[in-house]
Design an enzyme around this catalytic site. Structure first.
Site, PDB file in Angstrom:
ATOM      1  CG  ASP A 131     -18.173  13.170   6.283  1.00  0.00           C
ATOM      2  OD1 ASP A 131     -19.249  13.339   6.885  1.00  0.00           O
ATOM      3  OD2 ASP A 131     -17.338  14.073   6.102  1.00  0.00           O
ATOM      4  CG  ASP A 316     -22.021  14.927   9.289  1.00  0.00           C
ATOM      5  OD1 ASP A 316     -21.525  14.035   8.579  1.00  0.00           O
ATOM      6  OD2 ASP A 316     -21.342  15.760   9.892  1.00  0.00           O
TER       7      ASP A 316
END
Length: 426
Positions: A131, A316
């Site tokens: 992430d 992201d």
């Protein structure tokens, strides 16, 4: 994904997320060919396969959340905001480094890509979301409660400190507050292995003993934990990130990693460089606006008759959807005929897919586009518009460029250069 409170006036910091259970500098954006840049590694790239949750499972999870939201409304056990918001607060009152502020993080309810990390000696294997929107590594520990069920994907893999010769006790609190409950545990220290080639010694990470705050999405998700690839500045407890430690320990050839996200297939994460066979043309580099998230300035966002002025975004990998200010996303949804749902997402008549206009982001003078049909996740006659509204207090980001964008554009993250590179994926 998180925005450190120390960077934000008031008692807040920022996150960004995606959803899965979930979303950039040295040079201006100037095209340079991969093999002309020193990010090319002189030894083989370290590759981690990124497994993709099929779209039909993504849609099924959406339906489960819809049913859960309706049940919550009917029983008055929760309010709408606790169900629909993908922004969550992090409880940092007793964290390492003395933080006493709240921070916002995503819930990973929609994240679609996950890969393997190993912790300990001998190594214990975990599936994690890699992430770029957060900065900590955490996994559940043996004895963890609310940490999945054996009947769902065989349950979660759990870290057992007693089985690791390199475990070092720390004991400082690691706690994240999600809307309906906490994800809590303690910090520990151990060896972390990425693929089979990158060994990071003495890595601080969270061992979780209660994951109730992740909710039903965690139980249904394929992942055990999260491995954050953001910057130290947004790390809970101020601990150094796995990738930063890998750089400091000389475990990677170059301070660079890159994502190739397969469309309807698995993808690949590379450490120490990037793979020129995964994109066409040249990489275009974009400087980060700050080194917290992988955050970049944008000139404009446009779809159909809708357009913004200057704005910004976070890139992201932990967010499968695109997100933007709620008012903007409502306007876009109205324009294409998408209908809101109780969870804050939108559905659209599958017969309208061909009429959805292309969405374009102008970044540092260059246009990046995704066709309308690729802004929708489709399965079994249901079509989910891959965008949802999310509002962050200033100076938080306005938009999140999640996996919908990164599937179209191979994305390189240059840690020391404080920049990201984009090129059209093959």
């Amino acid at each position: 994904s998180i925005l450190n409170k120390s960077l934000v006036p008031n008692e807040f910091t920022m996150m960004f997320k995606a959803i899965s259970l979930s979303t950039l500098a040295i040079l201006g954006a100037s095209p340079i060919h991969a093999n002309e840049d020193n990010a090319s590694s002189t030894k083989p790239l370290v590759r981690i396969p990124m497994h993709k949750v099929p779209d039909h499972e993504f849609v099924n999870r959406f339906l489960v959340r819809e049913r859960e939201a309706l049940l919550n409304l009917q029983t008055a056990e929760t309010n709408m905001s606790s169900v629909t918001s993908s922004a969550r607060k992090l409880n940092g009152s007793n964290l390492r480094g003395g933080k006493d502020e709240s921070e916002v993080i995503k819930d990973y309810a929609n994240a679609q890509y996950y890969g393997v990390v190993k912790i300990g000696t001998p190594p214990q294997e975990f599936q994690v979301i890699y992430d770029t929107g957060s900065s900590n590594l955490w996994v559940p520990e043996v004895g963890c409660v609310h940490c999945g069920y054996k009947i769902i994907h065989g349950g979660k893999n759990k870290y057992d400190k007693d089985l690791s010769e390199t475990f070092v006790e720390d004991g400082s609190e690691f706690a994240i507050q999600y809307g309906s409950g906490a994800v809590s545990g303690v910090f520990a220290q151990d060896t972390v292995i990425l693929a089979d080639d990158i060994t990071v010694e003495g890595q601080m990470f969270g061992t979780i003993h209660d994951a109730g705050g992740m909710g039903i999405a965690y139980a249904f998700g394929y992942f055990d934990g999260i491995l954050g690839l953001g910057f130290d500045s947004i790390s809970v407890g101020g601990v150094e990130t796995v990738f930063h430690n890998a750089i400091d320990q000389g475990a990677v050839e170059q301070p660079v990693f890159a994502f190739y996200l397969g469309d309807e297939e698995d993808g690949e994460l590379t450490f120490g460089g990037y793979d020129e066979d995964k994109f066409v043309g040249d990489l275009t580099w974009v400087p980060l606006s700050d080194e917290t998230y992988w955050r970049i300035d944008m000139d404009e966002v446009k779809i159909g008759s809708f357009s913004t002025g200057k704005t910004d975004a976070i890139v992201d990998s932990g967010t499968s959807l695109l997100t933007g200010p709620s008012a903007d996303v409502r306007a876009i949804a109205n324009e294409i005929g998408a209908q809101p749902t109780i969870t804050g997402q939108y559905t659209i008549d599958c017969a309208k897919l061909d009429s959805i206009p292309t969405m374009t982001w102008t970044i540092d003078g260059n246009e990046y586009s995704v066709e309308g049909k690729d802004l929708v996740l489709q399965s079994s006659g249901m079509c989910i518009f891959a965008m949802m509204g999310m509002d962050f207090p200033k100076p938080g980001p306005q938009w999140i460029l999640g996996d919908v964008f990164m599937r179209k554009y191979y994305t390189v993250f240059d840690f020391e250069g404080a920049r990201v590179g984009f090129a059209e994926a093959v």
